[in-house]
Scaffold this active site. Structure first.
Site, PDB file in Angstrom:
ATOM      1  N   HIS A   1     -37.925  34.582 -39.201  1.00 12.40           N
ATOM      2  CA  HIS A   1     -36.946  33.523 -39.451  1.00 12.40           C
ATOM      3  C   HIS A   1     -36.684  33.291 -40.938  1.00 12.40           C
ATOM      4  CE1 HIS A   1     -36.292  31.485 -35.341  1.00 12.40           C
ATOM      5  NE2 HIS A   1     -36.451  32.782 -35.223  1.00 12.40           N
TER       6      HIS A   1
ATOM      7  N   LYS B   1     -28.161  35.450 -23.426  1.00 12.86           N
ATOM      8  CA  LYS B   1     -28.303  36.912 -23.383  1.00 12.86           C
ATOM      9  C   LYS B   1     -29.768  37.314 -23.153  1.00 12.86           C
ATOM     10  CE  LYS B   1     -26.484  40.840 -25.903  1.00 12.86           C
ATOM     11  NZ  LYS B   1     -25.553  41.266 -26.915  1.00 12.86           N
ATOM     12  N   ASP B   2     -30.681  36.695 -23.919  1.00 11.06           N
ATOM     13  CA  ASP B   2     -32.111  36.990 -23.725  1.00 11.06           C
ATOM     14  C   ASP B   2     -32.536  36.600 -22.312  1.00 11.06           C
ATOM     15  OD1 ASP B   2     -32.130  37.772 -26.320  1.00 11.06           O
ATOM     16  OD2 ASP B   2     -33.391  36.151 -27.084  1.00 11.06           O
TER      17      ASP B   2
ATOM     18  N   GLU C   1     -55.537  54.545 -19.491  1.00 10.16           N
ATOM     19  CA  GLU C   1     -54.231  54.102 -18.994  1.00 10.16           C
ATOM     20  C   GLU C   1     -53.137  54.878 -19.723  1.00 10.16           C
ATOM     21  OE1 GLU C   1     -54.910  52.401 -16.309  1.00 10.16           O
ATOM     22  OE2 GLU C   1     -54.308  50.349 -16.791  1.00 10.16           O
TER      23      GLU C   1
ATOM     24  N   SER D   1     -32.689  38.133 -38.596  1.00 13.42           N
ATOM     25  CA  SER D   1     -32.683  39.402 -37.850  1.00 13.42           C
ATOM     26  C   SER D   1     -31.819  40.473 -38.499  1.00 13.42           C
ATOM     27  CB  SER D   1     -32.157  39.162 -36.434  1.00 13.42           C
ATOM     28  OG  SER D   1     -33.127  38.529 -35.666  1.00 13.42           O
TER      29      SER D   1
HETATM   30  C1  HEM Z   1     -47.173  40.756 -29.001  1.00 13.59           C
HETATM   31  C2  HEM Z   1     -46.235  41.573 -29.396  1.00 13.59           C
HETATM   32  C3  HEM Z   1     -44.927  41.159 -30.022  1.00 13.59           C
HETATM   33  C4  HEM Z   1     -44.164  40.055 -29.768  1.00 13.59           C
HETATM   34  C5  HEM Z   1     -44.407  38.950 -28.751  1.00 13.59           C
HETATM   35  C6  HEM Z   1     -43.007  40.137 -30.646  1.00 13.59           C
HETATM   36  C7  HEM Z   1     -41.989  39.212 -30.684  1.00 13.59           C
HETATM   37  C8  HEM Z   1     -40.836  39.340 -31.449  1.00 13.59           C
HETATM   38  C9  HEM Z   1     -39.682  38.496 -31.355  1.00 13.59           C
HETATM   39  C10 HEM Z   1     -39.564  37.267 -30.403  1.00 13.59           C
HETATM   40  C11 HEM Z   1     -38.760  38.952 -32.216  1.00 13.59           C
HETATM   41  C12 HEM Z   1     -37.334  38.410 -32.412  1.00 13.59           C
HETATM   42  C13 HEM Z   1     -36.425  39.005 -31.334  1.00 13.59           C
HETATM   43  C14 HEM Z   1     -36.187  40.487 -31.491  1.00 13.59           C
HETATM   44  O1  HEM Z   1     -35.722  40.915 -32.566  1.00 13.59           O
HETATM   45  O2  HEM Z   1     -36.500  41.236 -30.535  1.00 13.59           O
HETATM   46  C15 HEM Z   1     -39.331  40.091 -32.907  1.00 13.59           C
HETATM   47  C16 HEM Z   1     -38.715  40.818 -33.905  1.00 13.59           C
HETATM   48  C17 HEM Z   1     -39.275  41.899 -34.555  1.00 13.59           C
HETATM   49  N1  HEM Z   1     -40.463  42.510 -34.241  1.00 13.59           N
HETATM   50 FE1  HEM Z   1     -41.767  41.914 -32.857  1.00 13.59          FE
HETATM   51  N2  HEM Z   1     -43.113  41.284 -31.416  1.00 13.59           N
HETATM   52  C18 HEM Z   1     -44.264  41.937 -31.066  1.00 13.59           C
HETATM   53  C19 HEM Z   1     -44.730  43.127 -31.566  1.00 13.59           C
HETATM   54  C20 HEM Z   1     -44.093  43.879 -32.535  1.00 13.59           C
HETATM   55  C21 HEM Z   1     -44.476  45.207 -32.965  1.00 13.59           C
HETATM   56  C22 HEM Z   1     -45.625  46.020 -32.396  1.00 13.59           C
HETATM   57  C23 HEM Z   1     -43.608  45.575 -33.943  1.00 13.59           C
HETATM   58  C24 HEM Z   1     -43.560  46.877 -34.697  1.00 13.59           C
HETATM   59  C25 HEM Z   1     -44.385  47.225 -35.530  1.00 13.59           C
HETATM   60  C26 HEM Z   1     -42.673  44.494 -34.139  1.00 13.59           C
HETATM   61  C27 HEM Z   1     -41.662  44.489 -35.057  1.00 13.59           C
HETATM   62  C28 HEM Z   1     -40.626  43.597 -35.095  1.00 13.59           C
HETATM   63  C29 HEM Z   1     -39.510  43.654 -36.019  1.00 13.59           C
HETATM   64  C30 HEM Z   1     -39.300  44.690 -37.137  1.00 13.59           C
HETATM   65  C31 HEM Z   1     -38.663  42.594 -35.686  1.00 13.59           C
HETATM   66  C32 HEM Z   1     -37.345  42.232 -36.385  1.00 13.59           C
HETATM   67  C33 HEM Z   1     -36.292  43.103 -35.776  1.00 13.59           C
HETATM   68  C34 HEM Z   1     -34.921  42.945 -36.329  1.00 13.59           C
HETATM   69  O3  HEM Z   1     -34.525  41.876 -36.744  1.00 13.59           O
HETATM   70  O4  HEM Z   1     -34.220  43.960 -36.295  1.00 13.59           O
HETATM   71  N3  HEM Z   1     -42.985  43.489 -33.255  1.00 13.59           N
HETATM   72  N4  HEM Z   1     -40.596  40.321 -32.402  1.00 13.59           N
END
Ligand code: HEM
Length: 412
Positions: free
Chosen positions: A222, A250-251, A294, A226
């Protein structure tokens, strides 16, 4: 008769004191929520890949809820664990449902985690200024993997026992400290009652740490906001949409479909993704014919199988994950989205094929013919990150990017 005092023109009409205004004055949660989840400006061109973060959050909460109820009937001891799982399946009211949802949830969670990570790689979401979002995501992935591994040990079936054993063997291959470290982690020289107890505590506690790190992940996001499929930052208000109602809706649709998939898996194919061997109690005297983890660990397990030296296998397997931390610096291209990088798109496709290939080798490692395919796939995996990512930019055709998210014209 009560007298209302006259207000000066510069004075505001006093707001009616309600419980929410009372709280807001002391802890501004309502205005923070409104700013971060209602008015929050999102790029207007986000596609379905941006819904997976929300899906992950919902599935994580479901895992936590079902996990807490399972823990109430589970016995974390080598003599009682297997029987307590059977009791949950057969005697505890709705125990079968809790377990099926927890098991299907874990598979779905890892699947969405890989898709979420791939989205980041494809659209360059790890690049300046989102490095900390990427880092916190990778920490989450490591924590989730540890938690999933610990969870697999808990039923104390044949696969639980022997998977723990494989990890001990791998750790003990580390020169000098390996033996001691494995002994210390397991509380003995082979998986035992103490090991199971430790893994249970680890599994339970990690779930809450993960929730904490998810907060950090979203706070980091935030601050920088994004990324989007075009990989250019929105500059005007017209290029954005408020989070509510647009992205909530959408989500929401994607979450409903993901939950449908979850119940279909849990109700109709509860055993599809599990190993039947794990329905036999752990037996330290009988090694299963084919020990395999797994599906989500198969590529890393595949690496262990194709390298003759155990220690080198461990280094390359762990290294394949740790390498992802360096990605924001390894990729030198000024263009974020792979949409405008045709050469990088091919490289990324080859990366996915190599990863799947390593998984196949992990699953069928006893077929010796696959070993060389596995080694080739592993070689490509490292070449992709250490050679192609830093240098591909030099060979990409130069493209003119769109200047705005409203720009319908695609880059030439
Ligand atoms: C428990 C696991 C995770 C949860 C609950 C989570 C949750 C979220 C949420 C709610 C967002 C904002 C919505 C979206 O852009 O999809 C987000 C964005 C993002 N997440 Fe995760 N995430 C997790 C794991 C990861 C992992 C493993 C990575 C990669 C290394 C990652 C990288 C990112 C990035 C780079 C964004 C920004 C994307 C953009 O704005 O283009 N996340 N995440």
């Amino acid at each position: 008769m009560t007298h209302t005092p006259e207000l000066r023109p510069d004075q505001e009409t006093p707001k009616k004191q309600t419980v929410s205004t009372w709280i807001e004055k002391r802890l501004p949660i309502f205005s923070t929520f409104r700013r971060e989840y209602i008015q929050f400006p999102m790029p207007r061109n986000l596609n379905i890949w941006w819904a997976f973060g929300a899906v992950l959050t919902v599935v994580l909460l479901l895992m936590l809820a079902t996990g807490i109820f399972l823990a109430m009937s589970y016995t974390p001891s080598a003599t009682g664990a297997f029987a307590s799982i059977e009791m949950i399946e057969r005697s505890v009211p709705s125990g079968w449902l809790l377990r099926a949802l927890h098991m299907a949830g874990s598979n779905l969670f890892l699947a969405f985690l890989y898709l979420h990570l791939f989205r980041g790689l494809y659209y360059g979401s790890y690049k300046n200024p989102r490095e900390l979002v990427w880092f916190s995501g990778l920490f989450l992935m490591l924590m989730v993997m540890m938690t999933a591994f610990a969870g697999y040990i808990l039923p104390w079936g044949q696969m639980s026992y022997w998977a723990a054993n494989v990890v001990i063997q791998a750790i003990s291959s580390v020169p000098l400290i390996g033996e001691g470290l494995a002994h210390w982690l397991m509380g003995g020289s082979s998986p035992n009652d103490l090991t199971l107890h430790r893994y249970f505590v680890l599994h339970f506690v990690m779930a809450f740490f993960i929730i904490g790190v998810v907060f950090i992940h979203v706070i980091c996001l935030h601050v920088v906001k994004s990324n989007n499929p075009k990989g250019i930052e929105p500059k005007t208000k017209e290029e954005t949409l408020p989070f509510y109602p647009y992205y909530v809706a959408k989500d929401g649709v994607v979450i409903v479909f993901a939950l449908l998939l979850l119940v279909v898996l849990a109700f109709f194919f509860p055993d599809w993704l599990t190993n039947s061997e794990n329905y036999m109690p752990a037996n330290p005297l009988e090694t299963p014919a084919n020990i395999a983890p797994e599906w989500y660990f198969l590529p890393f397990y595949g690496i262990l199988q194709i390298i003759p030296s155990k220690f080198l296998g461990l280094l390359l397997s762990v290294g394949s994950l740790l390498l992802l931390f360096a990605v924001p610096w390894l990729d030198r291209s000024p263009i974020k989205s792979a949409k405008y990088r045709p050469l990088y798109r091919v490289a990324l496709l080859l990366l996915v094929i190599s990863f799947v290939m390593l998984g196949i080798v992990g699953k069928y490692h006893s077929h010796t013919g696959l070993v060389w395919f596995g080694r080739l796939a592993l070689l490509y995996y490292y070449v992709h990150f250490l050679v192609i990512l830093p240098f591909s930019e030099k060979f990409e055709l130069k493209r003119t990017l769109p200047t705005s998210l409203l720009d319908e014209k695609e880059a030439k």
